[in-house]
Scaffold this active site. Sequence first.
Site, PDB file in Angstrom:
ATOM      1  N   HIS A   1     -13.901  21.802   0.034  1.00 55.63           N
ATOM      2  CA  HIS A   1     -14.152  23.150   0.581  1.00 55.63           C
ATOM      3  C   HIS A   1     -14.624  24.115  -0.509  1.00 55.63           C
ATOM      4  CE1 HIS A   1     -12.577  26.387   3.615  1.00 55.63           C
ATOM      5  NE2 HIS A   1     -13.707  26.767   3.032  1.00 55.63           N
TER       6      HIS A   1
ATOM      7  N   PHE B   1     -20.987  27.252  -2.567  1.00 56.70           N
ATOM      8  CA  PHE B   1     -21.796  27.386  -3.781  1.00 56.70           C
ATOM      9  C   PHE B   1     -22.984  28.347  -3.616  1.00 56.70           C
ATOM     10  CE2 PHE B   1     -20.438  23.307  -6.270  1.00 56.70           C
ATOM     11  CZ  PHE B   1     -19.227  23.908  -6.551  1.00 56.70           C
ATOM     12  N   ARG B   2     -23.164  28.889  -2.405  1.00 61.44           N
ATOM     13  CA  ARG B   2     -24.098  30.017  -2.193  1.00 61.44           C
ATOM     14  C   ARG B   2     -25.568  29.698  -2.450  1.00 61.44           C
ATOM     15  NH1 ARG B   2     -19.988  32.284   0.441  1.00 61.44           N
ATOM     16  NH2 ARG B   2     -18.464  33.358  -0.866  1.00 61.44           N
TER      17      ARG B   2
ATOM     18  N   LYS C   1     -19.002  21.959  10.555  1.00 66.57           N
ATOM     19  CA  LYS C   1     -18.086  23.076  10.315  1.00 66.57           C
ATOM     20  C   LYS C   1     -18.331  24.159  11.354  1.00 66.57           C
ATOM     21  CE  LYS C   1     -15.426  26.097   8.138  1.00 66.57           C
ATOM     22  NZ  LYS C   1     -15.572  26.678   6.815  1.00 66.57           N
TER      23      LYS C   1
ATOM     24  N   HIS D   1     -18.028  35.952  -4.946  1.00 67.85           N
ATOM     25  CA  HIS D   1     -18.871  37.097  -4.591  1.00 67.85           C
ATOM     26  C   HIS D   1     -19.144  37.864  -5.875  1.00 67.85           C
ATOM     27  CE1 HIS D   1     -18.393  36.457  -0.284  1.00 67.85           C
ATOM     28  NE2 HIS D   1     -17.107  36.249  -0.500  1.00 67.85           N
TER      29      HIS D   1
ATOM     30  N   HIS E   1     -12.756  26.644  10.721  1.00 64.63           N
ATOM     31  CA  HIS E   1     -12.118  27.878  10.275  1.00 64.63           C
ATOM     32  C   HIS E   1     -11.489  28.443  11.540  1.00 64.63           C
ATOM     33  CE1 HIS E   1     -12.040  31.852   8.000  1.00 64.63           C
ATOM     34  NE2 HIS E   1     -11.613  32.134   9.211  1.00 64.63           N
TER      35      HIS E   1
ATOM     36  N   ASP F   1     -11.389  26.458  -1.195  1.00 58.80           N
ATOM     37  CA  ASP F   1     -12.174  27.506  -0.530  1.00 58.80           C
ATOM     38  C   ASP F   1     -12.810  28.413  -1.591  1.00 58.80           C
ATOM     39  OD1 ASP F   1     -13.424  29.023   1.375  1.00 58.80           O
ATOM     40  OD2 ASP F   1     -11.589  29.896   2.214  1.00 58.80           O
TER      41      ASP F   1
HETATM   42  O1  DOR Z   1     -12.534  34.183   2.584  1.00 55.68           O
HETATM   43  C1  DOR Z   1     -13.482  33.570   3.044  1.00 55.68           C
HETATM   44  N1  DOR Z   1     -14.638  33.492   2.388  1.00 55.68           N
HETATM   45  N2  DOR Z   1     -13.355  32.972   4.235  1.00 55.68           N
HETATM   46  C2  DOR Z   1     -14.418  32.440   4.866  1.00 55.68           C
HETATM   47  O2  DOR Z   1     -14.265  31.924   5.938  1.00 55.68           O
HETATM   48  C3  DOR Z   1     -15.757  32.503   4.267  1.00 55.68           C
HETATM   49  C4  DOR Z   1     -15.661  32.602   2.810  1.00 55.68           C
HETATM   50  C5  DOR Z   1     -16.968  32.993   2.188  1.00 55.68           C
HETATM   51  O3  DOR Z   1     -17.969  32.301   2.442  1.00 55.68           O
HETATM   52  O4  DOR Z   1     -17.009  33.942   1.409  1.00 55.68           O
HETATM   53 ZN    ZN Z   2     -14.460  28.631   3.189  1.00 56.46          ZN
HETATM   54 ZN    ZN Z   3     -12.965  29.612   6.266  1.00 52.09          ZN
END
Ligand code: DOR
Ligand code: ZN
Ligand code: ZN
Length: 396
Positions: free
Chosen positions: A17, A20-21, A101, A268, A139, A264
Amino acid sequence: TIDVNSKLVLPGLIDAHVHFRDPGLTKKEDFFSGSAAAAAGGFTTVIDMPNTIPPTNTTQALKEKMRIAREKSLVDFGLHVGVADLASIKELTEYKPASFKIFMDLVDCDFLIEAFCKINEVRDNLLNGVPSHPLISLHAEDPDVVKQCTNKMKKEGSDPELYSQARPPQAEIEAIQKAILLSKKFNQKIHFCHVSTPKSQKIINQAKNDGLNVTSEITPHHLFLNSSYLRKYGNLAKTNPPLRDEKNRLTVDNLSQIDIVGTDHAPHTLEEKNKDVWNAPPGIPGLETALPLLLTQLNQGKIIVGDIKRLLCENPAKIFNIPNKGFIRKGMDADLVVIDLKKSYVIDPANFQSKAKYSPFEGFHVQGVPVMTLVRGQKVMEKGHILKNQGKFIYS
Ligand code: DOR
Ligand code: ZN
Ligand code: ZN
Ligand code: ZN
């Protein structure tokens, strides 16, 4: 030769999980920096989430992400795909996604049922002569509960701690109940991402007892932080699902019920995180803190080495059907992490390989550090330094 004297050697960790954007959001992270963070954290395999730009929910986007990952990834990788156009599900299956997903917080009930139905129709497709049973990972947060509670909390102001109640445990519980009904109806394997509250896990345990093929993940932040960290760290601790208060939280005492730990990893920019609580994006970078936090628990006698192996190596390999990974034994890839269990230090995000150089774990005293990571026998990290490597698609 590698000096592993007085060190602990584990199978390379698998993180099923990560975000990587790449493509589209590479200011936050890209496949190079993300996989460097993985290698630094002792992970040799990652599975990337589809919420990039464009989202990985068409064969074209999937092929493009595959190209990017092949070019940039230092560790081995798989890809989760999103579900948007139901007509493309069949073709997507042919590219071996790790799972379909679904962000339940973003779709309505009719779409969810249709998606289960369509994914079920492709389950007998033969992949390399083996019948496939696609996995759906979820999710799980109910959109209606989220909407209603968020609107209510927004009226209370902009204290970050309000976020915890904007998406209360009930949002997760209701979504999980709904998904389990669908799993039963379609005899469909499902995997719950980031389960955050004991009642949710109890429902999942019950479903397992009833014979359903259901698995669950916990993140290090849900395991080690409570909602008071929203007060302390503001939006750096903002994540979905949110951190829970002490009485609604899962802890290491619940680990035996949980199948995997996934980070996860959701980087950002600080600029975005500095907005007010209702506008800052949710997500915590986790790849470089997960193992040190768990090793600290190990050093304190709260968990055993077998917990780390089960939750971060063996079970992720089993659940996502990853060949030759998750175990140290003959015939397996030489994916290894060498750990110095003695080293004590303080978590400092300035040292992260991730582009997101912040963490709600900043200042935590930890003991235990990965000092070398090997992917298929190739050194990709030594004493915090990243070395060149070409990651491979795990299902090729
Ligand atoms: O906190 C989260 N960030 N939950 C998510 O479901 C998406 C993830 C994100 O992509 O930033
Ligand atoms: Zn996630
Ligand atoms: Zn999530
Ligand atoms: Zn249908």
